[in-house]
Design an enzyme around this catalytic site. Structure first.
Site, PDB file in Angstrom:
ATOM      1  N   SER A   1      12.281  -3.029   1.973  1.00 29.04           N
ATOM      2  CA  SER A   1      11.291  -3.829   1.250  1.00 29.04           C
ATOM      3  C   SER A   1      11.889  -4.673   0.133  1.00 29.04           C
ATOM      4  O   SER A   1      11.253  -5.605  -0.334  1.00 29.04           O
ATOM      5  CB  SER A   1      10.178  -2.939   0.712  1.00 29.04           C
ATOM      6  OG  SER A   1      10.704  -1.918  -0.093  1.00 29.04           O
ATOM      7  N   HIS A  21       6.930  -3.223   6.811  1.00 25.93           N
ATOM      8  CA  HIS A  21       7.299  -4.646   6.848  1.00 25.93           C
ATOM      9  C   HIS A  21       7.810  -5.090   8.219  1.00 25.93           C
ATOM     10  O   HIS A  21       8.409  -6.142   8.338  1.00 25.93           O
ATOM     11  CB  HIS A  21       8.370  -4.940   5.792  1.00 25.93           C
ATOM     12  CG  HIS A  21       7.913  -4.618   4.403  1.00 25.93           C
ATOM     13  ND1 HIS A  21       7.112  -5.461   3.667  1.00 25.93           N
ATOM     14  CD2 HIS A  21       8.115  -3.523   3.634  1.00 25.93           C
ATOM     15  CE1 HIS A  21       6.855  -4.905   2.493  1.00 25.93           C
ATOM     16  NE2 HIS A  21       7.448  -3.725   2.454  1.00 25.93           N
ATOM     17  N   LYS A  65      -0.355  -4.777   4.718  1.00 25.08           N
ATOM     18  CA  LYS A  65       0.576  -5.903   4.631  1.00 25.08           C
ATOM     19  C   LYS A  65       0.196  -6.947   5.679  1.00 25.08           C
ATOM     20  O   LYS A  65      -0.718  -7.719   5.441  1.00 25.08           O
ATOM     21  CB  LYS A  65       1.997  -5.394   4.710  1.00 25.08           C
ATOM     22  CG  LYS A  65       2.304  -4.756   3.343  1.00 25.08           C
ATOM     23  CD  LYS A  65       3.449  -3.893   3.182  1.00 25.08           C
ATOM     24  CE  LYS A  65       3.442  -3.386   1.741  1.00 25.08           C
ATOM     25  NZ  LYS A  65       4.017  -2.074   1.587  1.00 25.08           N
TER      26      LYS A  65
HETATM   27  C1  LIG Z   1       3.928  -0.968   0.754  1.00 21.58           C
HETATM   28  C2  LIG Z   1       4.726   0.121   1.334  1.00 21.58           C
HETATM   29  C3  LIG Z   1       4.216   1.413   1.458  1.00 21.58           C
HETATM   30  C4  LIG Z   1       2.903   1.826   0.850  1.00 21.58           C
HETATM   31  O1  LIG Z   1       1.821   1.279   1.511  1.00 21.58           O
HETATM   32  P1  LIG Z   1       0.426   1.050   0.790  1.00 21.58           P
HETATM   33  O2  LIG Z   1      -0.493   0.874   1.928  1.00 21.58           O
HETATM   34  O3  LIG Z   1       0.553  -0.149  -0.065  1.00 21.58           O
HETATM   35  O4  LIG Z   1       0.116   2.279  -0.005  1.00 21.58           O
HETATM   36  C5  LIG Z   1       4.991   2.345   2.121  1.00 21.58           C
HETATM   37  N1  LIG Z   1       6.216   2.030   2.597  1.00 21.58           N
HETATM   38  C6  LIG Z   1       6.750   0.801   2.461  1.00 21.58           C
HETATM   39  C7  LIG Z   1       8.105   0.522   3.006  1.00 21.58           C
HETATM   40  C8  LIG Z   1       6.024  -0.185   1.815  1.00 21.58           C
HETATM   41  O5  LIG Z   1       6.557  -1.392   1.646  1.00 21.58           O
END
Ligand SMILES: *Cc1c(COP(=O)(O)O)cnc(C)c1O
Length: 403
Positions: free
Chosen positions: A191, A219, A250
């Site tokens: 990320s 992602h 996302k």
């Molecule tokens: C954003 C993210 C999460 C957490 O997800 P949310 O739905 O925002 O709680 C977990 N793992 C990764 C790699 C992320 O980028």
């Protein structure tokens, strides 16, 4: 009691943070928590009254505000209201939740799916349900905080390996006692750096050492693979990951998290993972939106092609302008600045030119590797991307980050 008179460690922590934040605000370098008041398509937002180009979005396929997804959310509210009757195991399950889990299972080509109310809660709860005392969990050093927290909460032996360093992972696996339960966890797309885990090698190591494999696809879903199905599709390796974790927050413009896996693993998680058992079900609007979004991804494949083209243009364009973008191959593009202050300064310069982009500083990334963490989406047009890169370039030259 007046909290100011409690002169203790808690108060000290609060004071230190407040002073740090106020200091950054005084220098006009504070860019967190800015309220967006309006969406103008996927690539522009209104912030503090100004229309800005968005280069910090996780909506990689530009699906926020998609008419089909919005109307699915509205229909769900009309049909079921805004809440549930509690946790999934008791009265909280709607037929919509079952449908969502079936939709994700079909998309990920697995036997079963379980959903949770956030991605963070998913990692915390799933890792700690799968492993415990006497077991071993192996985690890439750049893994997301929610994975780290899940590992710590599990009480398992927590072993970290150098980022995407397969030789180091093998050494660590070889050190663990034979016969112990082992779980290897990594992000599919990291990320902060935007690079991709070496899946073929991880899979072969997991097989060699009898370890389970969990991959966080926050992602990679909608980003990797010809049809956006994620990292297994990207490498042409169907169903090699035991625990395919993902978020609904996302590319999928909703909120929530899921695990896709074999049916028995899902049954286990439904009865053993505490975020499922002790936290309320996803609200109907969010379940409905997520359910529709997976279908839109398959119905509108042009979005994935456009994201790929935009990603290539953005990475190559920034490199050509002299920026270090590390090893990224995806829509997450780090623009290295060096010291924290330089990342703040570059953010200020480009935000003044109406480019909405945000800095990432230590401790989220190693000291000296502070950066803009820019993202590009399928909603951007090539000429806009070119313009944004020119603005970043001009600011970067002014600050002597590039020549
Ligand atoms: C954003 C993210 C999460 C957490 O997800 P949310 O739905 O925002 O709680 C977990 N793992 C990764 C790699 C992320 O980028």
């Amino acid at each position: 009691m007046n909290i100011d008179i409690r002169d203790d460690a808690v108060n000290q922590r609060v004071d230190e943070m407040v002073q740090r934040v106020e200091g950054i605000k005084r220098e006009d370098l504070y860019y967190f928590n800015q309220p967006i008041s309006e969406l103008e398509g996927g690539a522009r937002v209104r912030v503090n009254g100004r229309l800005m180009s968005m280069y910090a979005s996780y909506s990689y396929l530009g699906l926020v505000g998609h008419p089909r997804i919005n109307s699915a959310a509205k229909n769900a509210v009309d049909k079921y209201g805004t809440g549930t009757h509690g946790v999934r195991s008791l009265a909280g399950t709607l037929d919509l939740h079952v449908e969502l889990e079936e939709t994700i299972a079909a998309f990920k080509k697995v036997e079963g799916v379980i959903t949770y109310s956030s991605g963070y809660a998913t990692n915390l709860s799933v890792v700690s349900a799968l492993v415990g005392r006497h077991d071993y969990v192996f985690s890439d050093k750049m893994n997301h905080a929610s994975i780290v927290d899940g590992c710590l909460m599990s009480g398992a032996n927590f072993v970290r390996f150098r980022h995407n360093d397969m030789q180091h992972l093998e050494e660590r696996l070889a050190d663990a006692p034979a016969g112990s339960a082992k779980l290897v966890i990594a992000d599919a797309v990291f990320s902060m750096d935007g690079d991709i885990i070496d899946l073929p090698k991880v899979v072969s190591l997991c097989r060699k050492y009898g370890a389970w494999l969990m991959i966080d696809e926050a992602h990679s879903v909608g980003v990797l693979g010809a049809t956006g199905r994620g990292i297994e599709e990207h490498f042409g390796m169907p169903d090699v990951i035991d625990i395919k974790m993902g978020t609904l927050s996302k590319t999928i413009p909703s909120v929530g998290g899921y695990v896709a896996a074999k049916k028995d693993v899902i049954t286990y998680l439904r009865h053993a993972s505490r975020a499922y058992i002790f936290s309320a079900a996803l609200p109907p609007a969010q379940a409905g939106a997520a359910n529709e979004a997976f279908k839109v991804i398959l119905d509108e494949p042009w979005r994935i092609e456009k994201l790929c083209e935009n990603t290539d243009q953005f990475i190559n364009g920034l490199k050509a302008r002299g920026f270090d973008t590390l090893m990224t191959e995806t829509a997450i593009v780090p623009v290295l600045c060096g010291a924290d202050e330089r990342a703040f300064a570059l953010t200020r310069e480009v935000q003044r030119k109406d480019i909405f982009v945000l800095p990432v500083i230590s401790p989220a990334v190693p000291e000296g590797l502070a950066r803009l963490r820019a993202t590009v989406t399928a909603a951007h047009e090539p000429d806009e991307i070119e313009k944004a890169m020119d603005i970043i370039h001009k600011a970067g030259r002014k600050l002597e980050i590039v020549q």
